[in-house]
Design an enzyme around this catalytic site. Structure first.
Site, PDB file in Angstrom:
ATOM      1  N   ASN A 147      -0.640  35.458   7.580  1.00  0.00           N
ATOM      2  CA  ASN A 147      -1.219  34.309   8.554  1.00  0.00           C
ATOM      3  C   ASN A 147      -0.341  34.103   9.681  1.00  0.00           C
ATOM      4  OD1 ASN A 147      -2.961  33.180   6.416  1.00  0.00           O
ATOM      5  ND2 ASN A 147      -1.000  32.421   5.432  1.00  0.00           N
ATOM      6  N   HIS A 170      -6.475  34.651  -1.040  1.00  0.00           N
ATOM      7  CA  HIS A 170      -6.825  34.319  -2.333  1.00  0.00           C
ATOM      8  C   HIS A 170      -7.526  32.908  -2.630  1.00  0.00           C
ATOM      9  CE1 HIS A 170      -2.202  33.986  -2.543  1.00  0.00           C
ATOM     10  NE2 HIS A 170      -2.733  32.938  -2.320  1.00  0.00           N
ATOM     11  N   HIS A 199      -9.090  29.750   5.129  1.00  0.00           N
ATOM     12  CA  HIS A 199      -8.475  28.157   4.804  1.00  0.00           C
ATOM     13  C   HIS A 199      -9.361  27.046   5.227  1.00  0.00           C
ATOM     14  CE1 HIS A 199      -4.018  29.576   4.367  1.00  0.00           C
ATOM     15  NE2 HIS A 199      -4.880  30.394   3.776  1.00  0.00           N
ATOM     16  N   ARG A 266      -1.653   7.564   0.616  1.00  0.00           N
ATOM     17  CA  ARG A 266      -2.831   7.528  -0.175  1.00  0.00           C
ATOM     18  C   ARG A 266      -3.299   8.932  -0.630  1.00  0.00           C
ATOM     19  NH1 ARG A 266      -8.951   6.187   2.551  1.00  0.00           N
ATOM     20  NH2 ARG A 266     -10.017   6.789   0.617  1.00  0.00           N
TER      21      ARG A 266
END
Length: 440
Positions: A147, A170, A199, A266
């Protein structure tokens, strides 16, 4: 004999996974596996790990440790790249320096400020790797796991268009796997296709026996307050398709989640999460080293979830498969830029590796992808031209950075990261960029 080279083999847990997946194929059990890493200690552990896996599986592979990269690549058929330029220290800097200014990231390796600086450290090594491949294995496939995936493959398409390079991740596989488990459907009976950017691709097709599985997912989510606190579920509810990366990752690609303490609470997020993960990775390496030294068996992964072994097996044997790959957008997604790197399904087998055109994404999904692509485009252009202002402008395009920092603060954080990374960055990008572009 198939010759497979691992660049960055000192990532020993991942090396163990890949070696096990490769050697479980009978047709690959006598492969030549060449391991390279710039860290001698990690290379030694990688060699011992691969030898251990070879013995445990009863395979007949030839295991070679090669400290010199060009020697390692000589005669390669496949090159698996999984380097981390700068190691854990650089990764922690990418997270902690922005955090001191109030910019929160969770993983910081794909886009945004962490992804940009990881890319800028990695590009020179990719250029040198491509030069070595051109010299000693010009017909080899480069299978990249490093990455930031989209930026790295984009860079390779600019500096080494003659090298057969694809990016592998993956995230699509595990998204489909975990969603099948969530709705109680056997994964093996499902069919899935995703498209978008790495991603931040979208599960466009997801069926069982020809029946769309999305209604079951909506039913499962309905009324479940805990599921509603997942970032990916919130994205799905607002955008209509499920994203293919974890909630932790996905939260830092948008402006919606890390901007406030309330949102962090949250959606149950943990800023700087990858600092702990990085330290756990070091602990895993040390545990592997100690286990091998003591003669204890390593845990061997079950199942073949990684795409590199599947691609190698299909290209060697002609076995037909469909995988997901990251490649330049040459007619693959109509409403994303043609020079961007996109993630799409690909057929692999006797006919080679052929990405599948996916038409246009639903308009809201393409709109969400565009800022991500803009960050990558400017980072690649910064490295290509040696312009440090473009580095800052790349970060300026990032939704998460925009939600938290002023332009002045973005310039300051980039200056601090530039100083921290020093010689790891291309020489032209090591200077401060000043206040910005002069008025015209």
């Amino acid at each position: 004999m198939v010759n497979i080279v691992f660049i960055g083999a000192g990532s020993v847990v991942f090396t163990r996974q890949l070696v096990a997946d490769i050697l479980r194929y009978p047709e690959l059990s006598d492969a030549r596996l060449v391991l390279h890493d710039i860290d001698a200690d990690r290379l030694a552990v990688a060699e011992a790990t691969a030898s251990h896996v070879n013995e445990r599986l009863g395979a007949r592979a030839e295991i070679v440790a090669a400290p010199d990269r060009r020697d390692a690549l000589d005669g390669a058929d496949f090159v698996i790249n999984m380097i981390q330029v700068g190691g854990i220290e650089a990764t922690i800097a990418d997270l902690e320096i922005p955090a001191r200014h109030g910019l929160r990231q969770t993983i910081g390796d794909t886009t945004g400020i962490g992804g940009v600086f990881r890319a800028l450290r990695t590009f020179p090594v990719l250029t040198a790797l491509a030069e070595d491949m051109r010299a000693v294995c010009p017909d080899a496939w480069l299978l990249n796991y490093t990455n930031p995936m989209a930026m790295n493959v984009w860079w390779l398409s600019v500096v080494a268009p003659d090298i057969k390079a694809v990016g592998l991740c993956h995230s699509v596989f595990w998204t489909a796997h975990d969603l099948a488990e969530l709705i109680g459907v056997p994964f093996e009976e499902t069919r899935f296709r995703a498209a978008g950017v790495n991603h931040q691709a979208w599960l466009l097709e997801w069926t069982r026996d020809g029946q769309d599985l999305y209604p079951l997912l909506r039913e499962r989510i309905e009324g479940d307050e805990e599921l509603a606190r997942r970032v990916r579920v919130e994205m799905f509810r607002r955008l209509g398709r499920y994203p293919t990366e974890t909630s932790e990752h996905s939260s830092e690609y948008l402006s919606w989640f890390l901007r406030s303490d309330e949102q962090i609470e949250r959606f149950r997020l943990k800023p700087l999460e990858y600092v702990d993960i990085s330290r756990e990775n070091v602990a895993e390496f040390e545990a592997t080293r100690d286990a091998l030294a003591a003669g204890r068996d390593l845990d061997l992964p079950e199942g073949a979830s990684e795409y590199a072994p599947q691609i190698i097996h299909s290209l060697v044997t002609g076995t037909e498969r469909e995988v997901h790959v990251n490649v330049p957008n040459r007619g693959l997604i109509d409403n994303l830029p043609a020079d961007a790197v996109v993630e799409v399904p690909a057929a692999v087998g006797a006919g080679g590796l052929v990405p599948r055109p996916m038409g246009s994404l639903p308009a809201p999904l393409a709109a969400v992808n565009m800022p991500y692509i803009s960050v990558g485009r400017l980072a690649v252009e910064a490295a290509r031209t040696g312009d440090p202002i473009l580095v800052r402008q790349a970060v300026l395009m990032d939704p998460n950075a925009q939600s938290t920092l002023t332009p002045e603060q973005i310039w300051q954080v980039c200056d601090e990261l530039t100083e921290a990374h020093g010689d790891l960055l291309p020489e032209a990008l090591r200077a401060s960029a000043g206040a910005g572009v002069a008025a015209r």
